[in-house]
Design an enzyme around this catalytic site. Structure first.
Site, PDB file in Angstrom:
ATOM      1  N   GLY A 276       0.780  -1.069  -0.030  1.00 49.01           N
ATOM      2  CA  GLY A 276       0.184  -0.065   0.113  1.00 49.01           C
ATOM      3  C   GLY A 276       0.694   1.149  -0.166  1.00 49.01           C
TER       4      GLY A 276
ATOM      5  CG  HIS B 124       5.224   5.209  -5.021  1.00 50.72           C
ATOM      6  ND1 HIS B 124       5.357   4.344  -5.956  1.00 50.72           N
ATOM      7  CD2 HIS B 124       5.538   4.509  -3.969  1.00 50.72           C
ATOM      8  CE1 HIS B 124       6.179   3.487  -5.413  1.00 50.72           C
ATOM      9  NE2 HIS B 124       6.399   3.400  -4.244  1.00 50.72           N
TER      10      HIS B 124
ATOM     11  CG  HIS C  53       2.985   0.516  -5.246  1.00 51.04           C
ATOM     12  ND1 HIS C  53       3.155   1.655  -4.582  1.00 51.04           N
ATOM     13  CD2 HIS C  53       3.713  -0.112  -4.621  1.00 51.04           C
ATOM     14  CE1 HIS C  53       3.692   1.603  -3.431  1.00 51.04           C
ATOM     15  NE2 HIS C  53       4.235   0.273  -3.424  1.00 51.04           N
TER      16      HIS C  53
ATOM     17  CE  LYS D  54      13.028   2.035  -4.034  1.00 57.38           C
ATOM     18  NZ  LYS D  54      12.692   0.962  -3.001  1.00 57.38           N
ATOM     19  CG  ASP D  55      11.726  -3.331  -3.711  1.00 55.24           C
ATOM     20  OD1 ASP D  55      12.095  -2.898  -2.553  1.00 55.24           O
ATOM     21  OD2 ASP D  55      10.679  -2.752  -4.241  1.00 55.24           O
TER      22      ASP D  55
ATOM     23  CD  GLN E 231      10.218  -7.692  -2.834  1.00 59.40           C
ATOM     24  OE1 GLN E 231      10.175  -7.584  -1.426  1.00 59.40           O
ATOM     25  NE2 GLN E 231       9.526  -6.754  -3.555  1.00 59.40           N
TER      26      GLN E 231
ATOM     27  CB  ILE F 276       8.377   4.659 -11.449  1.00 63.14           C
ATOM     28  CG1 ILE F 276       7.497   3.445 -12.344  1.00 63.14           C
ATOM     29  CG2 ILE F 276       7.595   5.980 -11.969  1.00 63.14           C
ATOM     30  CD1 ILE F 276       7.798   3.703 -13.820  1.00 63.14           C
TER      31      ILE F 276
ATOM     32  CB  SER G 145       5.712   3.562   0.487  1.00 63.56           C
ATOM     33  OG  SER G 145       5.155   2.752  -0.384  1.00 63.56           O
TER      34      SER G 145
HETATM   35  P1  AMP Z   1       6.195  -2.231  -1.814  1.00 58.59           P
HETATM   36  O1  AMP Z   1       4.704  -1.802  -1.479  1.00 58.59           O
HETATM   37  O2  AMP Z   1       7.210  -1.186  -1.305  1.00 58.59           O
HETATM   38  O3  AMP Z   1       6.405  -3.534  -1.138  1.00 58.59           O
HETATM   39  O4  AMP Z   1       6.272  -2.404  -3.093  1.00 58.59           O
HETATM   40  C1  AMP Z   1       5.258  -3.204  -3.897  1.00 58.59           C
HETATM   41  C2  AMP Z   1       5.772  -3.424  -5.330  1.00 58.59           C
HETATM   42  O5  AMP Z   1       5.953  -2.303  -6.207  1.00 58.59           O
HETATM   43  C3  AMP Z   1       7.179  -4.067  -5.503  1.00 58.59           C
HETATM   44  O6  AMP Z   1       7.152  -5.244  -6.379  1.00 58.59           O
HETATM   45  C4  AMP Z   1       8.157  -3.182  -5.455  1.00 58.59           C
HETATM   46  O7  AMP Z   1       9.397  -3.492  -6.212  1.00 58.59           O
HETATM   47  C5  AMP Z   1       7.297  -2.322  -6.596  1.00 58.59           C
HETATM   48  N1  AMP Z   1       7.871  -0.873  -6.442  1.00 58.59           N
HETATM   49  C6  AMP Z   1       8.031   0.042  -5.478  1.00 58.59           C
HETATM   50  N2  AMP Z   1       8.729   1.173  -5.772  1.00 58.59           N
HETATM   51  C7  AMP Z   1       8.676   1.208  -6.979  1.00 58.59           C
HETATM   52  C8  AMP Z   1       9.452   2.194  -8.160  1.00 58.59           C
HETATM   53  N3  AMP Z   1       9.682   3.106  -7.797  1.00 58.59           N
HETATM   54  N4  AMP Z   1       9.053   1.602  -9.351  1.00 58.59           N
HETATM   55  C9  AMP Z   1       8.536   0.443  -9.836  1.00 58.59           C
HETATM   56  N5  AMP Z   1       8.160  -0.533  -8.878  1.00 58.59           N
HETATM   57  C10 AMP Z   1       8.195  -0.235  -7.487  1.00 58.59           C
END
Ligand code: AMP
Length: 286
Positions: free
Chosen positions: A36, A39, A42, A154-155, A158, A181, A191
């Site tokens: 959640g 941005h 996501h 980004k991750d 992971q 992004i 986040s």
């Molecule tokens: P999170 O909510 O941070 O666990 O991220 C959920 C998913 O969104 C994960 O697969 C992240 O790698 C992806 N994500 C987070 N930030 C970005 C970003 N800036 N650009 C692309 N994917 C992202």
């Protein structure tokens, strides 16, 4: 339902019933796992899901299993109303928002312990992390049974760990990696950027500049250890209080790369800016 509204399910039973109806109608399904506080990063994953599939499920679950006791589980930003609106506007179909009790009911006692791509980097500093991520992703996959699941580069570690798990456990879905992004200055959207003060926010972009510079040097034939050491020093000079790592790894296996081998490589870094831990990575030769 209006353009600002989207269906939300909170139990596996409800989720399965919705997905079963879609399957009966012949629809393909993409899953976008998130915690959640949505941005544009996501939402880009949701858009990729919509390009590939008829239906997109976004899971929103701040997963306690991937936080250590001293980490930011309690303070992690939670913006559910906003998230629903953004996902609906992006054209998403369903939010899967289980409670912790639904995901980990009384008596839950099984964990996935990834190795391989999970070795080193994040694991050196957050040893609990990938076990928590892999366990929850495995559950999200078997709960939803999607055709595709979207993950951000980004991750990057992971993404590699999840790909490895899907391969190793023959999970019947395809993992799609999506580009990072960034904000206009180059900072990867996250986040956790919400934790940064104004002055930290200005400094934060140094992590992107450093991984980009290390990548340029390695492309130019520089010695890898020296390039990484210089990158860590640049982060410290920019105002980062602690550098967890600046490293070059094989882009697929994440094994250490000591000298240019012709295989795709990735520069990855993690560092602390005040109370906020930032990570970033770029391809060598992109
Ligand atoms: P999170 O909510 O941070 O666990 O991220 C959920 C998913 O969104 C994960 O697969 C992240 O790698 C992806 N994500 C987070 N930030 C970005 C970003 N800036 N650009 C692309 N994917 C992202």
């Amino acid at each position: 339902m209006g353009a600002d509204q989207v269906q939300v399910v909170r139990t596996t039973k409800e989720l399965r019933a919705v997905v079963k109806d879609w399957r009966r109608a012949g629809d393909s399904v993409a899953l976008v796992p998130t915690m959640g506080a949505l941005h544009a990063g996501h939402l880009s994953l949701a858009e990729e899901g919509l390009r590939r599939c008829d239906r997109v499920v976004m899971s929103i679950f701040v997963n306690p299993a991937q936080f250590a006791a001293n980490e930011d589980l309690d303070s992690y930003p939670r913006t559910f109303e906003d998230d629903m609106r953004k996902f609906a506007q992006a054209g998403g179909h369903l939010i899967w928002a289980p409670t912790a009790g639904e995901m980990y009911p009384e008596g839950f006692a099984t964990r996935i312990q990834p190795q391989g791509a999970a070795t080193g980097l994040e694991t050196d500093f957050r040893p609990h992390f990938f076990s928590g991520v892999a366990t929850v992703c495995c559950k999200l996959f078997t709960q939803t049974l999607p055709d595709f699941a979207m993950f951000g580069e980004k991750d990057y570690q992971q993404l590699c760990v999840v790909r490895q798990m899907v391969r190793d456990l023959d999970l019947p879905l395809e993992i799609v990696g999506c580009p990072t992004i960034r904000e206009p200055d180059g900072l990867a959207m996250s986040s956790r950027n919400a934790y940064l003060s104004d002055s930290e926010r200005k400094t934060a972009v140094a992590i992107y500049n450093v991984v980009s510079e290390v990548a340029r040097k390695v492309e130019g034939g520089a010695e890898i250890t020296a390039a990484c050491r210089a990158g860590a020093a640049d982060l410290a000079a920019a105002g980062f209080r602690e550098v967890d790592y600046v490293a070059v790894r094989d882009a697929e296996t994440l094994e250490e790369v000591r000298a240019a081998s012709g295989r795709p490589a990735r520069v990855l870094a993690a560092a602390w800016l005040g109370k906020t831990r930032l990570i970033d990575n770029v391809a060598v030769g992109s």
